[in-house]
Design a protein around this motif. Structure first.
Motif, PDB file in Angstrom:
ATOM      1  N   UNK A 134      12.426 -37.879 -49.310  1.00 23.92           N
ATOM      2  CA  UNK A 134      11.015 -38.085 -48.991  1.00 23.92           C
ATOM      3  C   UNK A 134      10.426 -36.815 -48.385  1.00 23.92           C
ATOM      4  N   UNK A 135       9.306 -36.340 -48.934  1.00 27.24           N
ATOM      5  CA  UNK A 135       8.613 -35.162 -48.404  1.00 27.24           C
ATOM      6  C   UNK A 135       7.497 -35.650 -47.480  1.00 27.24           C
ATOM      7  N   UNK A 136       7.460 -35.115 -46.257  1.00 29.20           N
ATOM      8  CA  UNK A 136       6.524 -35.577 -45.244  1.00 29.20           C
ATOM      9  C   UNK A 136       5.323 -34.642 -45.129  1.00 29.20           C
ATOM     10  N   UNK A 137       4.194 -35.209 -44.798  1.00 23.26           N
ATOM     11  CA  UNK A 137       2.962 -34.449 -44.640  1.00 23.26           C
ATOM     12  C   UNK A 137       3.079 -33.458 -43.493  1.00 23.26           C
ATOM     13  N   UNK A 138       2.533 -32.273 -43.680  1.00 24.29           N
ATOM     14  CA  UNK A 138       2.662 -31.206 -42.688  1.00 24.29           C
ATOM     15  C   UNK A 138       1.946 -31.542 -41.386  1.00 24.29           C
ATOM     16  N   UNK A 139       0.661 -31.925 -41.483  1.00 24.89           N
ATOM     17  CA  UNK A 139      -0.116 -32.128 -40.269  1.00 24.89           C
ATOM     18  C   UNK A 139      -0.005 -33.545 -39.712  1.00 24.89           C
ATOM     19  N   UNK A 140       0.023 -34.537 -40.585  1.00 27.35           N
ATOM     20  CA  UNK A 140      -0.081 -35.912 -40.118  1.00 27.35           C
ATOM     21  C   UNK A 140       1.201 -36.438 -39.494  1.00 27.35           C
ATOM     22  N   UNK A 141       2.369 -35.938 -39.915  1.00 25.43           N
ATOM     23  CA  UNK A 141       3.620 -36.496 -39.426  1.00 25.43           C
ATOM     24  C   UNK A 141       4.159 -35.711 -38.232  1.00 25.43           C
ATOM     25  N   UNK A 142       4.935 -36.414 -37.398  1.00 24.23           N
ATOM     26  CA  UNK A 142       5.560 -35.769 -36.245  1.00 24.23           C
ATOM     27  C   UNK A 142       6.538 -34.688 -36.695  1.00 24.23           C
ATOM     28  N   UNK A 144       6.420 -32.893 -39.462  1.00 25.50           N
ATOM     29  CA  UNK A 144       5.684 -31.744 -39.956  1.00 25.50           C
ATOM     30  C   UNK A 144       5.201 -30.854 -38.826  1.00 25.50           C
ATOM     31  N   UNK A 145       4.625 -31.446 -37.799  1.00 28.85           N
ATOM     32  CA  UNK A 145       4.112 -30.656 -36.688  1.00 28.85           C
ATOM     33  C   UNK A 145       5.244 -30.049 -35.856  1.00 28.85           C
ATOM     34  N   UNK A 146       6.322 -30.812 -35.662  1.00 24.56           N
ATOM     35  CA  UNK A 146       7.439 -30.302 -34.862  1.00 24.56           C
ATOM     36  C   UNK A 146       8.037 -29.049 -35.479  1.00 24.56           C
ATOM     37  N   UNK A 147       8.165 -29.041 -36.817  1.00 19.65           N
ATOM     38  CA  UNK A 147       8.749 -27.885 -37.478  1.00 19.65           C
ATOM     39  C   UNK A 147       7.740 -26.759 -37.648  1.00 19.65           C
ATOM     40  N   UNK A 148       6.491 -27.115 -37.976  1.00 21.00           N
ATOM     41  CA  UNK A 148       5.470 -26.083 -38.169  1.00 21.00           C
ATOM     42  C   UNK A 148       5.242 -25.274 -36.903  1.00 21.00           C
ATOM     43  N   UNK A 149       5.433 -25.900 -35.743  1.00 24.43           N
ATOM     44  CA  UNK A 149       5.223 -25.203 -34.473  1.00 24.43           C
ATOM     45  C   UNK A 149       6.222 -24.078 -34.267  1.00 24.43           C
ATOM     46  N   UNK A 173     -10.817 -27.117 -38.851  1.00 20.90           N
ATOM     47  CA  UNK A 173      -9.644 -27.978 -38.975  1.00 20.90           C
ATOM     48  C   UNK A 173      -8.357 -27.176 -38.737  1.00 20.90           C
ATOM     49  N   UNK A 174      -8.307 -25.980 -39.269  1.00 22.33           N
ATOM     50  CA  UNK A 174      -7.141 -25.126 -39.059  1.00 22.33           C
ATOM     51  C   UNK A 174      -6.992 -24.791 -37.575  1.00 22.33           C
ATOM     52  N   UNK A 175      -8.092 -24.538 -36.895  1.00 23.46           N
ATOM     53  CA  UNK A 175      -8.039 -24.249 -35.459  1.00 23.46           C
ATOM     54  C   UNK A 175      -7.526 -25.464 -34.695  1.00 23.46           C
ATOM     55  N   UNK A 176      -7.943 -26.661 -35.104  1.00 18.86           N
ATOM     56  CA  UNK A 176      -7.445 -27.878 -34.460  1.00 18.86           C
ATOM     57  C   UNK A 176      -5.938 -28.012 -34.649  1.00 18.86           C
ATOM     58  N   UNK A 177      -5.491 -27.680 -35.848  1.00 20.02           N
ATOM     59  CA  UNK A 177      -4.054 -27.774 -36.135  1.00 20.02           C
ATOM     60  C   UNK A 177      -3.266 -26.797 -35.260  1.00 20.02           C
ATOM     61  N   UNK A 179      -4.090 -25.809 -32.333  1.00 22.79           N
ATOM     62  CA  UNK A 179      -4.081 -26.399 -30.989  1.00 22.79           C
ATOM     63  C   UNK A 179      -3.010 -27.475 -30.885  1.00 22.79           C
ATOM     64  N   UNK A 180      -2.866 -28.279 -31.929  1.00 21.19           N
ATOM     65  CA  UNK A 180      -1.839 -29.310 -31.948  1.00 21.19           C
ATOM     66  C   UNK A 180      -0.438 -28.696 -31.896  1.00 21.19           C
ATOM     67  N   UNK A 181      -0.231 -27.604 -32.620  1.00 18.57           N
ATOM     68  CA  UNK A 181       1.081 -26.958 -32.623  1.00 18.57           C
ATOM     69  C   UNK A 181       1.400 -26.354 -31.257  1.00 18.57           C
ATOM     70  N   UNK A 182       0.385 -25.826 -30.594  1.00 19.54           N
ATOM     71  CA  UNK A 182       0.612 -25.291 -29.248  1.00 19.54           C
ATOM     72  C   UNK A 182       1.015 -26.405 -28.288  1.00 19.54           C
ATOM     73  N   UNK A 183       0.429 -27.573 -28.442  1.00 16.55           N
ATOM     74  CA  UNK A 183       0.794 -28.714 -27.605  1.00 16.55           C
ATOM     75  C   UNK A 183       2.245 -29.118 -27.848  1.00 16.55           C
ATOM     76  N   UNK A 184       2.693 -29.033 -29.107  1.00 13.09           N
ATOM     77  CA  UNK A 184       4.092 -29.333 -29.429  1.00 13.09           C
ATOM     78  C   UNK A 184       5.008 -28.343 -28.725  1.00 13.09           C
ATOM     79  N   UNK A 185       4.654 -27.073 -28.767  1.00  7.15           N
ATOM     80  CA  UNK A 185       5.491 -26.052 -28.118  1.00  7.15           C
ATOM     81  C   UNK A 185       5.561 -26.269 -26.605  1.00  7.15           C
ATOM     82  N   UNK A 186       4.476 -26.751 -26.025  1.00  4.77           N
ATOM     83  CA  UNK A 186       4.448 -26.937 -24.577  1.00  4.77           C
ATOM     84  C   UNK A 186       5.303 -28.104 -24.120  1.00  4.77           C
TER      85      UNK A 186
END
Length: 259
Positions: A134-142, A144-149, A173-177, A179-186
């Motif tokens: 199963x391939x998971x969505x980059x932005x919508x899934x946990x 996707x964001x955990x790895x993209x960060x 939208x890209x700027x929001x993303x 911000x989300x990745x920075x929150x993951x890193x924190x």
């Protein structure tokens, strides 16, 4: 009561010098190396002479600093050959599913996005389409964001563009993303609701190599109501973090900065 196996204390004491070199990540003068190992220079020197003779330590002739030697490099390369990250991470799934009460999956970063490669069902199985491949969505899934960060930005941009089915990214939208990745890193993990299917939530923790690049992620999936309690969500997140850190340490990866 069973007794611990008998060892050779002098080797354990001398081993603290090798550990100090590993932790430092660079060659050190005798005085600094000895201090990091918790001993005096006079005590450390004979150990270093012996480690040098077997190739575990090497001294630079110019600076006099001590670093890891050719035998240490050979041991490291052989260890890498013997330890498969996917196998080690997969071994952690079943215990974590029992510990957390969640379905736990292992995802890898693939050309099309985070891809599920292993799944351990929860004690009470969930009816969710989380299967191998199963391939998971980059932005919508946990996941996707955990790895993209923790992936190089060009790779993230490429997947983002592919998912947007457009050449140009929406700047806001890209700027929001970002911000989300920075929150993951924190905080060290990502959280998503309803991304896999309505009513389900997910937590994901990246498995990063020694350079801090996410190679895989551990993902826990449960009914969203299970994590309405912030303490319960933190409990599961900490269990995933401990599992990921344990695998990374077995691989010799010692990244910093994960919460």
């Amino acid at each position: 009561m069973s007794k611990a196996p008998r060892g050779i204390q002098s080797l354990e004491v001398g081993g603290s010098l090798l550990r100090a070199l590993v932790d430092a990540g660079r060659p050190l003068p005798l005085k600094d190396l000895a201090a990091r190992a918790g001993m005096g220079a006079a005590k450390a020197h004979p150990y270093l002479v012996s480690w040098s003779r077997v190739g575990l330590v090497a001294q630079d002739e110019g600076s006099g600093r001590y670093g890891l030697g050719p035998m240490a490099m050979q041991l490291g390369l052989i260890s890498l050959q013997q330890h498969d990250p996917v196998r080690l991470a997969s071994e952690a799934l079943e215990p974590m599913a029992l510990q957390t009460g969640c379905t736990v999956a292992l995802t890898l970063w693939g050309n099309a996005g985070p891809t599920v490669v292993r799944v351990a069902e929860a004690p009470a199985p969930l009816h969710v389409s989380l299967r191998h491949g199963t391939v998971l969505n980059l932005r919508q899934t946990a996941s996707g964001r955990a790895m993209a960060a923790y992936r190089p930005e060009p790779e993230v941009v490429a997947l983002w563009d592919a998912e947007q089915v457009a050449t140009a990214r929406d700047a806001a939208t890209w700027a929001d993303f970002q911000t989300e990745l920075q929150a993951v890193r924190e905080r060290g993990y990502a959280h998503s609701d309803d991304a896999l299917m309505p009513g389900l939530s997910a937590l994901a923790v990246p498995g990063c190599d020694a350079l801090g690049v996410a190679r895989w992620a551990l993902v826990a999936v449960a009914p969203g109501r299970q994590w309405h309690d912030p303490d319960e969500r933190e409990r599961v997140a900490h269990a995933l973090q401990a599992g990921a850190q344990g695998v990374c340490e077995r691989l010799g990866w010692r990244p910093s900065g994960l919460g």
